[in-house]
Design an enzyme around this catalytic site. Structure first.
Site, PDB file in Angstrom:
ATOM      1  N   LYS A   9      26.465  23.850  11.552  1.00  0.00           N
ATOM      2  CA  LYS A   9      25.432  24.934  10.844  1.00  0.00           C
ATOM      3  C   LYS A   9      24.821  24.134   9.995  1.00  0.00           C
ATOM      4  O   LYS A   9      24.729  24.007   8.875  1.00  0.00           O
ATOM      5  CB  LYS A   9      26.233  26.030  10.303  1.00  0.00           C
ATOM      6  CG  LYS A   9      25.219  27.355  10.135  1.00  0.00           C
ATOM      7  CD  LYS A   9      25.388  28.116   9.062  1.00  0.00           C
ATOM      8  CE  LYS A   9      25.112  27.632   7.667  1.00  0.00           C
ATOM      9  NZ  LYS A   9      23.540  27.394   7.406  1.00  0.00           N
ATOM     10  N   GLY A  16      30.958  25.410  -2.672  1.00  0.00           N
ATOM     11  CA  GLY A  16      31.907  24.596  -2.329  1.00  0.00           C
ATOM     12  C   GLY A  16      33.203  25.548  -2.704  1.00  0.00           C
ATOM     13  O   GLY A  16      34.298  25.523  -1.851  1.00  0.00           O
ATOM     14  N   GLU A  53      31.323  17.635  -0.242  1.00  0.00           N
ATOM     15  CA  GLU A  53      30.443  16.723  -1.096  1.00  0.00           C
ATOM     16  C   GLU A  53      29.535  17.648  -1.928  1.00  0.00           C
ATOM     17  O   GLU A  53      28.879  18.476  -1.315  1.00  0.00           O
ATOM     18  CB  GLU A  53      29.599  15.969  -0.098  1.00  0.00           C
ATOM     19  CG  GLU A  53      30.442  15.319   0.947  1.00  0.00           C
ATOM     20  CD  GLU A  53      31.021  13.960   0.269  1.00  0.00           C
ATOM     21  OE1 GLU A  53      30.471  13.593  -0.879  1.00  0.00           O
ATOM     22  OE2 GLU A  53      32.350  13.582   0.787  1.00  0.00           O
ATOM     23  N   CYS A  90      21.637  14.183  -3.972  1.00  0.00           N
ATOM     24  CA  CYS A  90      23.005  14.536  -4.589  1.00  0.00           C
ATOM     25  C   CYS A  90      23.138  13.362  -5.576  1.00  0.00           C
ATOM     26  O   CYS A  90      23.666  13.700  -6.770  1.00  0.00           O
ATOM     27  CB  CYS A  90      24.078  14.561  -3.511  1.00  0.00           C
ATOM     28  SG  CYS A  90      23.769  15.012  -1.852  1.00  0.00           S
ATOM     29  N   GLU A 105      22.756  20.339 -12.679  1.00  0.00           N
ATOM     30  CA  GLU A 105      22.051  19.603 -11.483  1.00  0.00           C
ATOM     31  C   GLU A 105      20.782  20.503 -11.226  1.00  0.00           C
ATOM     32  O   GLU A 105      20.793  21.821 -10.980  1.00  0.00           O
ATOM     33  CB  GLU A 105      23.079  19.838 -10.057  1.00  0.00           C
ATOM     34  CG  GLU A 105      22.263  18.976  -9.149  1.00  0.00           C
ATOM     35  CD  GLU A 105      23.141  18.844  -7.855  1.00  0.00           C
ATOM     36  OE1 GLU A 105      23.524  20.051  -7.276  1.00  0.00           O
ATOM     37  OE2 GLU A 105      23.181  17.881  -7.406  1.00  0.00           O
TER      38      GLU A 105
END
Ligand code: NAI
Ligand code: MG
Length: 492
Positions: free
Chosen positions: A186, A244, A261, A295, A395
Site C-alpha cells: 500500500k 507505528g 521504521e 527519516c 521531527e
C-alpha cells in the site's frame, strides 16, 4: 472509459487501476482519488482508491500465489525473477525517475542518480540472497538429529510513506519475496505512481500474478484494513511514530508480526578538530537533501563551541545557494514539500522556534517558485537552539536545521542521546578514538563517522527507541520475513 483515464494514460499504461493478481482493477467502491504534483499543485492522475474489500481480494490473490507458483518455485528461480525485475528498473530508470519526481516533488537529478538505481540495487542484492538463506544443524542431546528450516511467514502487508516511495517499497518487497513470501503493497496516498509502475514491471519480469499486489488508498481505510486482515502474517511499515504505535495496537488483535521504521531527530556532531569544509558540506546536505523529508535527516547540528561560528557561516553560505525549482529541471536541488499539510507543519515549528527564543539565521518562510502555488519552503536554519526546545525534540520533516552548541565530547554524546528517537547519528572528528567511542555510545541504529546519509543494499538499516525496531537491507533485512522451524529426527 473512465474520464480520468485520459489524465493517467500518459503516466501509467495500467491507467491508475490497482493490481490484484494478474488483473488491473478499479476499486470495488468504484472510487478514485487524485495524486498531485506538489511543485505545481496540479493533479497528475486519478488513482483507484482501495479499501477493505480490495485489500481482501489482494490478500486472497497473494495467498494463492504463496501456496501456488511462488511457493513451489526454487530459491534460485525466485532469485532470477528478482534479478530480472532489478534489470527492468534500470532499463526504465529515466521514465521511473520522472514519475517519482512528479509525484513526490523530488529533483530529477536525485531520482535519476539515487532513488531508482538504489532501488535496482536492492532487487539485485536480494536476488542473490534468496539462495543464501540457510538453516543450521544443532548438536542436541540424545540419538536425535535436529536441524532448522528458515521459512517464509506468508502474506505480508507493506505500508510505505511518500518521501522515498519506490526505494522504501523495494526495501520491503525484495527481501519479502527473496524469502518466499508474497505481498500486498500500500503506497502512500500522496505518491502512488511508482508502486503501480513496479507492479507493471513485476508482471513483465515474469513474477507470477499475486506475488506483488498493489492497493493504493488512504491510511485509515486501506492501510488499516491490511493491518486488521487475519490473512496477513506481518506488517512492515515506514512512517510516523504515532502511526507505528497505532499499527502495533490494531495488529495485536490478529497477533501481527510488525517491523517499524519510524521517525528521527538525528544528531550530527561536529567537534572542533573536524575538517570543517567537509563537515559543512555534509551538514548542509544532511538536513536539506530531499527537502528535509528524510527519516535520518541531520536535523540537530551539535557543534563544539570553537567550531560553531566558522561552521555555521559555511553551512549558511552553501544552503543559500541551493537551487529551488521545477523538479524536472536537472539543475534543481531542492524540490517542494510533499503537501500543504507538511508546509503547515513546518510553519508551526518555525513559529515555535521563534517563540521559544531560537535565532532564525536563514529562511523561515515559503519560497516563491514559478507561479507560487507549489509547496516550496526556503532552507531554514535556527542558531542558539537548546535541546529542550520543541524544534530540537520533535521531527519536523522539512528543511529546518537546529544548531545546538556543545561544551565537550561528553556533552555532545549526552545531548545527542537526550532524544526519544534513535535512528541515526554522525560524528565529525580527526580523533580516531573519539570517533569509535562515539559509535559505541550513540543510541542510534546507524552511526556515520566523517560522512552522512550513506546507504547500501548490503548494509542493515533501522532504528532504536521511538524510531522503531526491525532492520531493512542487508542479510538482517531478511529476519522479519522468515521464521525458523525446528525439525527432529530419531536416529536411535
Ligand atoms: P503516516 O505515518 O500517517 O503515513 C505513512 C503511511 O502509513 C502511508 O502509507 C499512510 O497511508 C499509512 N497510514 C496512515 N495511517 C494508517 C493507519 N491508521 N493504519 C495503517 N496505515 C496507515 O505519515 P504522514 O501522515 O504521511 O506524515 C506525517 C509525519 O510523519 C511527517 O511529517 C513526518 O514527520 C512523519 N513521517 C516520517 C517518515 C519517516 O520515514 N520517518 C515517513 C513519512 C512521514
Ligand atoms: Mg497520515
Amino acid at each position: 472509459m473512465n474520464p480520468s483515464d485520459t489524465l493517467s494514460a500518459p503516466l501509467l499504461a495500467s491507467g491508475g487501476r490497482m493490481l490484484i493478481g494478474a488483473e488491473w482493477r478499479e476499486a470495488v467502491s468504484g472510487k478514485r482519488f487524485p495524486t498531485i504534483n506538489p511543485a505545481t499543485t496540479e493533479p497528475l492522475a486519478e488513482i483507484a482508491e482501495g479499501d477493505a474489500p480490495d485489500v481482501d481480494l489482494a490478500v486472497q490473490a497473494a495467498r494463492q500465489a504463496f501456496e501456488g507458483p511462488w511457493g513451489k518455485m526454487s530459491a534460485a528461480e525466485r532469485g532470477k525473477a528478482l534479478w530480472r525485475l532489478g534489470d527492468l528498473i534500470l532499463k526504465h530508470v529515466d521514465e521511473i525517475a520522472r514519475l517519482e519526481s512528479l509525484d513526490a516533488g523530488k529533483p530529477i537529478a536525485e531520482t535519476t542518480r539515487i532513488d531508482v538505481p538504489l532501488t535496482a540495487d536492492v532487487f539485485h542484492y536480494y536476488a542473490g540472497a534468496a539462495t543464501k538463506l540457510e538453516g543450521s544443524t544443532i548438536p542436541v542431546s540424545g540419538p536425535y538429529f535436529n536441524y532448522t528450516l528458515r521459512e517464509p511467514i506468508g502474506v505480508v502487508g507493506l505500508i510505505v510513506p511518500w518521501n522515498f516511495p519506490l526505494l522504501i517499497a523495494s526495501r520491503k518487497v525484495a527481501p519479502a519475496l527473496a524469502a518466499g513470501n508474497t505481498v500486498v503493497l500500500k503506497p502512500a496516498e500522496e505518491s502512488p505512481l511508482t508502486a503501480l509502475r513496479l507492479g507493471e514491471l513485476a508482471l513483465e519480469a515474469g513474477l507470477p500474478p499475486g506475488v506483488i499486489n498493489v492497493v493504493p488508498g488512504f491510511g485509515p481505510t486501506a492501510g488499516a484494513a491490511l493491518v486488521a486482515h487475519p490473512g496477513v502474517a506481518g506488517i512492515a511499515f515506514t512512517g510516523e511514530t504515532s502511526t507505528g504505535q497505532l499499527i502495533m495496537q490494531n495488529g495485536a488483535r490478529t497477533l501481527k508480526k510488525v517491523s517499524l521504521e519510524l521517525g528521527g531527530k538525528s544528531a550530527n556532531i561536529v567537534l572542533d578538530d573536524a575538517d570543517l569544509e567537509a563537515a559543512s558540506r555534509a551538514a548542509m546536505m544532511a538536513i536539506f537533501y530531499n527537502k528535509g523529508e528524510v527519516c535520518t535527516a541531520g536535523s540537530r547540528l551539535l557543534v563544539a563551541k570553537g567550531a560553531r561560528e566558522p561552521l555555521l557561516e559555511k553551512v549558511i553560505e552553501r544552503a543559500a545557494k541551493l537551487v529551488q525549482g521545477d523538479t524536472l529541471d536537472p539543475k534543481t536541488r531542492l524540490g517542494p514539500q510533499i503537501s500543504q499539510a507538511q508546509v503547515e507543519r513546518i510553519e508551526r515549528y518555525v513559529a515555535a522556534g521563534k517563540k521559544e527564543g531560537a535565532r532564525l539565521v536563514l529562511g523561515g518562510e515559503r519560497a516563491k517558485v514559478g507561479d507560487g502555488r507549489g509547496y516550496f519552503w526556503k532552507p531554514t536554519i535556527f542558531d542558539g537552539v537548546r535541546n529542550d526546545m520543541t524544534i530540537a525534540r520533535e521531527e519536523i520533516f522539512g528543511p529546518v536545521l537546529s544548531v545546538i552548541e556543545v561544551e565537550s565530547f561528553d556533552d555532545a554524546i549526552a545531548r545527542a542521546n537526550e532524544s526519544m528517537y534513535g535512528l541515526a547519528a554522525a560524528i565529525w572528528t580527526s580523533d580516531v578514538k573519539k570517533a569509535h567511542r562515539a559509535a559505541r555510545a550513540l543510541q542510534a541504529g546507524t552511526v556515520w563517522i566523517n560522512t552522512y546519509n550513506l546507504y547500501d543494499a548490503a548494509s542493515p538499516y533501522g532504528g532504536t527507541k521511538a524510531s522503531g525496531f526491525g532492520r531493512e537491507t542487508g542479510m538482517a533485512g531478511l529476519d522479519f520475513y522468515t521464521q525458523t522451524k525446528s525439525v527432529w529426527v530419531d536416529l536411535g
